[in-house]
Design an enzyme around this catalytic site. Structure first.
Site, short mmCIF file in Angstrom:
data_model
loop_
_atom_site.label_atom_id
_atom_site.label_comp_id
_atom_site.label_asym_id
_atom_site.label_seq_id
_atom_site.Cartn_x
_atom_site.Cartn_y
_atom_site.Cartn_z
N GLN A 203 0.86 -1.19 0.00
CA GLN A 203 0.00 0.00 0.00
C GLN A 203 0.90 1.24 0.00
O GLN A 203 1.47 1.60 1.02
CB GLN A 203 -0.92 -0.03 1.21
CG GLN A 203 -1.76 -1.30 1.31
CD GLN A 203 -2.79 -1.41 0.20
OE1 GLN A 203 -3.79 -0.72 0.16
NE2 GLN A 203 -2.52 -2.31 -0.74
N ARG A 223 -4.62 3.49 4.54
CA ARG A 223 -3.86 4.26 3.56
C ARG A 223 -4.22 3.79 2.15
O ARG A 223 -4.71 2.67 1.95
CB ARG A 223 -2.35 4.14 3.80
CG ARG A 223 -1.79 2.76 3.59
CD ARG A 223 -0.36 2.63 4.11
NE ARG A 223 0.49 3.76 3.74
CZ ARG A 223 0.83 4.73 4.61
NH1 ARG A 223 0.41 4.70 5.86
NH2 ARG A 223 1.61 5.71 4.22
N ALA A 244 -11.89 2.09 4.06
CA ALA A 244 -10.88 1.33 3.31
C ALA A 244 -10.03 2.25 2.44
O ALA A 244 -10.24 3.45 2.34
CB ALA A 244 -11.57 0.27 2.47
N HIS A 245 -9.06 1.61 1.76
CA HIS A 245 -8.08 2.37 0.97
C HIS A 245 -8.74 3.16 -0.16
O HIS A 245 -9.68 2.72 -0.80
CB HIS A 245 -6.97 1.46 0.43
CG HIS A 245 -7.45 0.30 -0.37
ND1 HIS A 245 -6.66 -0.79 -0.61
CD2 HIS A 245 -8.62 0.03 -1.00
CE1 HIS A 245 -7.31 -1.67 -1.35
NE2 HIS A 245 -8.50 -1.18 -1.60
N ASN A 246 -8.21 4.38 -0.34
CA ASN A 246 -8.59 5.27 -1.45
C ASN A 246 -10.02 5.77 -1.39
O ASN A 246 -10.55 6.29 -2.38
CB ASN A 246 -8.31 4.60 -2.80
CG ASN A 246 -6.84 4.29 -2.98
OD1 ASN A 246 -6.43 3.12 -2.89
ND2 ASN A 246 -6.03 5.31 -3.21
#
Length: 342
Positions: A203, A223, A244-246
């Site tokens: 990540q 991240r 969660a990511h993004n």
């Protein structure tokens, strides 16, 4: 460290601060806040919900924050204004003992990297860790046992409570509040499957939090896989939330407890997600969307408004009957279509 005890204000002082109309003796003093039912003669209370109007005649409070429409019903002094709940929110900070609990300096047991840069009036609590390349603005409080990872930036006036984890490369705006045990910038859930086992995807992105963001205890904001996970200004996030990511969340949105948002979903400005709401990945919610508690959103929402899913609670015997009928809905729909064609 010391905590200020029993701050005291006259009703005249509070009325001026709130721009409220005072009805009663402005020389009276109050030293705390309490509910309509529990308030004593040296406490202030508030009436913001008509459901509690029945408790007003019996209150023993020194004064009541209320709407002008209810001023004549108050048996005691009152501060009349259009939004008593907002006034209560402002005054609550005056009586918060934690607000006065600030002692600049680095505790002897803390570990601060030589390359870290600390602003003026920064407090670093016992056993906190500040890693290489960290930049901390003025008047920041880093609570006991908290960790700020390498190359992170903490904006001025922010507060990390005890045992917060800010991982490497995270950027916090000004006046951010992170409650205990939240994790900002942990790895997102990224794995590739080769048919027999999983392979981790590094990540490589970060997390950016805007100004005036508050994050509840035990909440995780992952991240980004490549770009950053971005939380806008004045976003309020409750405890035990998973982002969660993004994911991107627009300014002034609010997320209640146990919300879960899957990767790369975009939530607009001024959105409200009730407790236990789940958002699938790669969706877009436009500005002004409100999703009621325990709802699951699996498609993008392009029109502002209130959305719900699932069924309300009912007696188990009735729910079991309805569950059987849920399975029959497809066949019933086909039968109706055939009848309509005839």
């Amino acid at each position: 460290m010391t905590i200020a005890q029993d701050p005291t204000y006259t009703l005249d002082e509070l009325a001026e601060r709130l721009n409220a109309r005072l009805i009663g003796d402005g020389r009276l003093t109050v030293s705390g806040l309490a509910t309509l039912s529990d308030a004593g003669p040296h406490e202030l209370t508030f009436l913001a919900n008509r459901a509690y109007l029945k408790y007003l005649p019996q209150t023993r409070a020194a004064a009541v924050l209320l709407h002008p429409d209810h001023a004549e019903e108050s048996p005691t002094a009152c501060l009349a204004l259009e939004n008593p709940y907002l006034a209560y929110a402002e005054l609550s900070r005056l009586f918060d003992p934690l607000a006065a609990r600030h002692q600049p300096g680095v505790h002897a047991s803390a570990v601060v990297a030589e390359s870290a840069r600390l602003g003026a009036n920064v407090e670093v609590g016992p056993q906190a860790v500040i890693e290489d390349g960290v930049v901390i603005g003025d008047d920041v409080v880093i609570g006991p046992g908290s960790v700020v990872g390498a190359d992170s930036v903490i904006g001025a006036g922010s507060r990390l409570h005890a045992q917060v984890s800010v991982c490497h490369g995270v950027v916090l705006g000004e006046r951010v509040v992170l409650n205990s045990h939240c994790v900002i910038g942990g790895d997102g859930f990224g794995f590739a499957h080769d048919g027999s086992r999983w392979h981790k995807i590094a990540q490589l992105g970060g997390v950016v939090l805007g100004d005036d963001v508050e994050v509840g205890s035990c909440t995780s904001i992952d991240r980004g896989a490549l770009g950053d996970t971005v939380i806008g200004n004045d976003v309020k996030i409750d405890s035990q939330v998973q982002i969660a990511h993004n994911v991107q969340i627009g300014d002034h949105s609010a997320l209640a407890g146990c919300v879960g948002i899957a990767g790369s979903t975009k939530v607009g400005r001024h959105c409200m997600l009730g407790g236990g709401v789940g958002l699938s990945g790669h969706l877009t919610l436009c500005d002004g969307v409100q999703v009621t508690g325990m709802s699951l959103v699996t498609n993008s929402i392009h029109e502002p408004g209130v959305y719900s899913s699932g069924t309300g609670s009912m007696r188990n015997t009735l729910w079991r009957k309805n569950a059987v009928r849920f399975k029959q809905l497809d066949e019933l729909a086909k039968r109706v279509t055939r009848l309509e064609k005839k």
